[in-house]
Write a protein that holds these residues in place. Structure first.
Motif, PDB file in Angstrom:
ATOM      1  N   SER A   1       0.831  -1.206   0.000  1.00  0.00           N
ATOM      2  CA  SER A   1       0.000   0.000   0.000  1.00  0.00           C
ATOM      3  C   SER A   1       0.866   1.258   0.000  1.00  0.00           C
ATOM      4  O   SER A   1       0.506   2.266  -0.623  1.00  0.00           O
ATOM      5  N   MET A   2       2.009   1.218   0.673  1.00  0.00           N
ATOM      6  CA  MET A   2       2.914   2.360   0.660  1.00  0.00           C
ATOM      7  C   MET A   2       3.483   2.593  -0.729  1.00  0.00           C
ATOM      8  O   MET A   2       3.641   3.742  -1.162  1.00  0.00           O
TER       9      MET A   2
ATOM     10  N   SER B   1      -7.201  14.055   0.121  1.00  0.00           N
ATOM     11  CA  SER B   1      -7.123  12.884   0.999  1.00  0.00           C
ATOM     12  C   SER B   1      -6.771  11.606   0.242  1.00  0.00           C
ATOM     13  O   SER B   1      -6.144  10.698   0.804  1.00  0.00           O
TER      14      SER B   1
ATOM     15  N   SER C   1      -3.049  10.394   0.318  1.00  0.00           N
ATOM     16  CA  SER C   1      -2.371   9.935   1.543  1.00  0.00           C
ATOM     17  C   SER C   1      -1.049  10.681   1.717  1.00  0.00           C
ATOM     18  O   SER C   1       0.030  10.089   1.831  1.00  0.00           O
TER      19      SER C   1
ATOM     20  N   THR D   1       1.428   9.886   4.629  1.00  0.00           N
ATOM     21  CA  THR D   1       2.255   8.710   4.352  1.00  0.00           C
ATOM     22  C   THR D   1       3.349   9.044   3.360  1.00  0.00           C
ATOM     23  O   THR D   1       4.524   8.672   3.544  1.00  0.00           O
TER      24      THR D   1
ATOM     25  N   TRP E   1       4.655   7.871  19.890  1.00  0.00           N
ATOM     26  CA  TRP E   1       3.577   6.947  19.572  1.00  0.00           C
ATOM     27  C   TRP E   1       2.853   6.602  20.862  1.00  0.00           C
ATOM     28  O   TRP E   1       3.486   6.325  21.889  1.00  0.00           O
TER      29      TRP E   1
ATOM     30  N   LYS F   1      -5.220   8.443  16.744  1.00  0.00           N
ATOM     31  CA  LYS F   1      -4.534   9.414  15.894  1.00  0.00           C
ATOM     32  C   LYS F   1      -3.043   9.118  15.756  1.00  0.00           C
ATOM     33  O   LYS F   1      -2.384   9.688  14.892  1.00  0.00           O
TER      34      LYS F   1
ATOM     35  N   ASN G   1      -1.880   5.830  15.481  1.00  0.00           N
ATOM     36  CA  ASN G   1      -1.701   4.474  14.953  1.00  0.00           C
ATOM     37  C   ASN G   1      -0.809   4.419  13.715  1.00  0.00           C
ATOM     38  O   ASN G   1      -0.109   3.435  13.482  1.00  0.00           O
ATOM     39  N   TYR G   2      -0.827   5.470  12.913  1.00  0.00           N
ATOM     40  CA  TYR G   2      -0.096   5.441  11.646  1.00  0.00           C
ATOM     41  C   TYR G   2       1.405   5.262  11.846  1.00  0.00           C
ATOM     42  O   TYR G   2       2.100   4.704  10.980  1.00  0.00           O
ATOM     43  N   LYS G   3       1.942   5.701  12.963  1.00  0.00           N
ATOM     44  CA  LYS G   3       3.394   5.668  13.160  1.00  0.00           C
ATOM     45  C   LYS G   3       3.951   4.259  13.258  1.00  0.00           C
ATOM     46  O   LYS G   3       5.122   4.023  12.941  1.00  0.00           O
TER      47      LYS G   3
ATOM     48  N   ARG H   1       3.266   1.784  11.502  1.00  0.00           N
ATOM     49  CA  ARG H   1       3.269   1.086  10.210  1.00  0.00           C
ATOM     50  C   ARG H   1       4.649   1.043   9.567  1.00  0.00           C
ATOM     51  O   ARG H   1       4.885   0.219   8.677  1.00  0.00           O
ATOM     52  N   TYR H   2       5.553   1.896  10.007  1.00  0.00           N
ATOM     53  CA  TYR H   2       6.852   2.012   9.324  1.00  0.00           C
ATOM     54  C   TYR H   2       7.867   1.116  10.027  1.00  0.00           C
ATOM     55  O   TYR H   2       8.532   1.497  10.970  1.00  0.00           O
TER      56      TYR H   2
END
Length: 249
Positions: free
Chosen positions: A83-84, A190, A193, A196, A219, A225, A227-229, A231-232
């Motif tokens: 997805s990235m 939006s 992304s 990202t 984190w 808000k 949660n995205y961090k 993912r990396y």
């Protein structure tokens, strides 16, 4: 008697409502980043979990909570997810320009739209154009502004042919990595992304600069808000034992 005028002094804030966890209160310990030693002090403090805001370095010092965890991405080992990779390709029409931290009316207009759309009730919601200018300019460390613009027909040859601004990131360059101080983007885009994309772009910039880390700040596991961090991957978290590798799954 020797006077150590360069020795940093640390201060503790009063309790205030936590912006991440309902019903919790936060306190911060902070010091001022001033003088010739500011870059070296920032390097040292960042490795100890501090963040920068203008000429202040701070970190959480809450009495009963340790939910805020400092996170840094391991640049050399990072591999984007499927997805990235799609996000990266989707933004192929953008160009990133890195330069001195110089504010502009176009930046503030985008910043204002971003706050009104995403953080209307946040602590920065009342920032004026002068406040924004201070946020960008007020730094005694190596700070850059990365502007993300639509690619014009001759962007590869001249910045003058770049299109409109869709995002920006205020970034500190340190001895061991890039620290993303603050970023914002067009809330009407939006589907791109952009949050990202800007992190992926910083990972690639750090890789080309030979820097091992991208620092993402804090984190909080139970804060949606944040949660995205996570993912990396792979990344390191600052624990009482120091920086430790963290991989999900």
């Amino acid at each position: 008697m020797t006077i150590h005028s360069q020795t940093p002094q640390f201060f503790l804030t009063s309790p205030s409502p936590c912006p991440y966890l309902a019903g919790q209160f936060e306190r911060k310990v902070f010091t001022h980043l001033i003088g010739d030693r500011a870059p070296d002090l920032l390097d040292l403090l960042t490795q100890g979990g501090f963040r920068r805001s203008q000429n202040i370095a701070y970190r959480p010092a809450c009495e009963r909570c340790r939910a805020c965890v400092s996170v840094r991405i391991l640049v050399r080992e990072f591999q984007p997810t499927r997805s990235m990779r799609r996000v990266w390709l989707r933004n192929g029409d953008l160009v990133g320009r890195i330069g001195d931290p110089e504010p502009s009316s176009e930046q503030y207009s985008l910043f204002r739209r971003y706050l009104d759309s995403r953080h209307a009730m946040g602590g920065m919601s009342e920032m004026s154009v002068l406040d924004y200018a201070m946020m960008v300019e007020d730094s005694q460390v190596d700070t850059r502004l990365v502007r993300y613009l639509r690619r014009g027909p001759d962007s590869r040859f001249s910045e003058r042919s770049d299109g409109s601004l869709v995002g920006a990131a205020l970034t500190d360059v340190m001895n061991d990595g890039l620290s993303m101080v603050y970023s914002f983007f067009d809330p009407d885009e939006s589907e791109r992304s952009l949050g990202t994309y800007m992190i992926l772009d910083h990972i690639e910039r750090a890789r080309k600069m030979g820097l091992p880390y991208v620092y993402l700040g804090y984190w909080v596991k139970d804060s949606p808000k944040m949660n995205y961090k996570i993912r990396y991957q792979p990344q390191e978290h600052l624990t009482p034992k120091g920086w430790e590798r963290y991989e999900e799954g």
